[in-house]
Design a protein around this motif. Structure first.
Motif, mmCIF file in Angstrom:
data_model
loop_
_atom_site.group_PDB
_atom_site.id
_atom_site.type_symbol
_atom_site.label_atom_id
_atom_site.label_comp_id
_atom_site.label_asym_id
_atom_site.label_seq_id
_atom_site.Cartn_x
_atom_site.Cartn_y
_atom_site.Cartn_z
ATOM 1 N N GLY A 46 0.744 -1.204 0.434
ATOM 2 C CA GLY A 46 -0.221 -0.107 0.371
ATOM 3 C C GLY A 46 0.846 1.237 -0.231
ATOM 4 N N SER A 47 2.185 1.164 -0.232
ATOM 5 C CA SER A 47 2.559 2.542 -0.518
ATOM 6 C C SER A 47 2.347 3.628 -1.452
ATOM 7 N N ASN A 48 1.397 3.351 -2.830
ATOM 8 C CA ASN A 48 0.878 3.886 -3.389
ATOM 9 C C ASN A 48 -0.449 4.862 -2.320
ATOM 10 N N MET A 49 -0.992 3.500 -2.037
ATOM 11 C CA MET A 49 -2.209 3.716 -1.025
ATOM 12 C C MET A 49 -1.928 5.196 0.161
ATOM 13 N N GLU B 257 8.867 7.339 -8.103
ATOM 14 C CA GLU B 257 7.902 8.398 -8.938
ATOM 15 C C GLU B 257 6.364 7.912 -9.314
ATOM 16 N N GLU B 258 5.863 6.835 -8.873
ATOM 17 C CA GLU B 258 4.816 6.516 -8.602
ATOM 18 C C GLU B 258 4.281 7.895 -7.389
ATOM 19 N N HIS B 259 4.655 7.486 -6.502
ATOM 20 C CA HIS B 259 3.917 8.529 -5.401
ATOM 21 C C HIS B 259 4.003 9.139 -5.580
HETATM 22 C C1 GRF Z 1 3.473 -1.071 -8.093
HETATM 23 O O1 GRF Z 1 4.801 -0.853 -8.777
HETATM 24 C C2 GRF Z 1 2.450 -0.089 -8.601
HETATM 25 O O2 GRF Z 1 2.605 0.218 -9.835
HETATM 26 C C3 GRF Z 1 2.036 -2.223 -9.188
HETATM 27 O O3 GRF Z 1 1.705 -2.260 -7.458
HETATM 28 C C4 GRF Z 1 2.643 -2.187 -7.379
HETATM 29 C C5 GRF Z 1 3.490 -1.802 -5.054
HETATM 30 O O4 GRF Z 1 2.422 -0.501 -4.848
HETATM 31 N N1 GRF Z 1 0.505 -1.119 -9.997
HETATM 32 P P1 GRF Z 1 1.773 -0.700 -3.878
HETATM 33 O O5 GRF Z 1 3.285 -0.647 -2.986
HETATM 34 O O6 GRF Z 1 1.294 -2.057 -2.370
HETATM 35 O O7 GRF Z 1 1.431 0.531 -3.778
#
Ligand code: GRF
Length: 190
Positions: free
Chosen positions: A13-16, A175-177
C-alpha cells in the motif's frame, strides 16, 4: 465538493499512503473513506487503520475463481462507503467489464510502465530486455480493456545500464508516489 475516495490494494500500500497523505494535507479536495484489500494479509491495511481510515477485506480466495461472486461482494462492500472515485493502488485482481461498467469513469489505476507499452505484468524486466532507455509509470482511467483507458498522467524514469527489474522498480515506485496524487488531484477537480 469534497470527493469521497476508496482505495483498493493487495499489498504494502505505498501508493495508497501517498494518496492518503496528499488528501490529509489538503492538497486535494478529497478524503479517503475506505481502504479495501483482497488479501487479509495486505500490509497496507494496518497502515490505513493507523491513519484512522475504515478498512475492509474481500478475500478473493474463498470464491475459488468465481469472479462474478467475488465482484458482487466487492461492489456491495465498496458501495456502502459511497465513493465518488475508486483508486486501484497495487490491486492485483483483474476486474471484469461488468464490474468496471458499474464504476465507469470513476476508477483510476496506476501501472508501472509508460502505457501503452507493456500492459500486464513484469513491465520492468520487459523494458530492460527490449533495450529501452526509458521506463516509467502511468495513471489511467480504468476501462474494460486491461491497462488501456484514457491517460491522466505519466512520469519517465531512465533505465541505467546496470539496472535489474528490482532496482528499476524501486526508482519507478518513487515516481509513482508523486504521480498518483497529482493525477488524482487533476481527476478530482474535473
Ligand atoms: C506498484 O509498482 C504499482 O505500480 C503496482 O503495484 C506495485 C506495488 O504498489 N500496481 P504498492 O506499494 O502496494 O502501492
Amino acid at each position: 465538493m469534497t470527493k469521497r475516495v476508496a482505495i483498493l490494494i493487495s499489498g504494502g500500500g505505498s501508493n495508497m499512503i501517498s494518496l492518503v497523505e496528499s488528501m490529509e494535507n489538503g492538497d486535494i479536495d478529497a478524503k479517503p473513506v475506505l481502504v479495501l484489500a483482497n488479501d487479509p494479509e495486505a500490509g497496507g491495511l494496518a497502515k490505513a487503520r493507523a491513519k484512522g481510515i475504515a478498512t475492509e477485506v474481500v478475500n478473493h480466495r474463498p470464491f475459488d475463481g468465481d469472479r462474478a461472486a467475488f465482484e458482487a461482494v466487492l461492489h456491495k462492500t465498496i458501495s456502502t462507503y459511497r465513493p465518488d472515485i475508486i483508486c486501484l493502488a497495487g490491486f492485483m485482481r483483474v476486474l471484469t467489464a461488468d464490474f468496471i461498467d458499474k464504476w465507469q469513469g470513476k476508477m483510476l489505476n496506476i501501472h508501472p510502465s509508460l502505457l501503452p507499452k507493456y500492459t500486464g505484468l513484469h513491465t520492468h524486466q520487459r523494458a530492460i530486455d527490449a533495450g529501452d532507455r526509458i521506463a516509467g509509470c502511468s495513471v489511467h482511467v480504468v476501462t474494460a480493456k486491461l491497462d488501456d483507458g484514457p491517460l491522466i498522467g505519466q512520469l519517465e524514469v531512465p533505465i541505467l545500464t546496470n539496472d535489474t527489474a528490482d532496482t528499476l522498480a524501486a526508482r519507478v515506485l518513487v515516481e509513482e508516489h508523486k504521480l498518483y496524487p497529482a493525477a488524482l488531484k487533476t481527476f478530482a477537480n474535473q
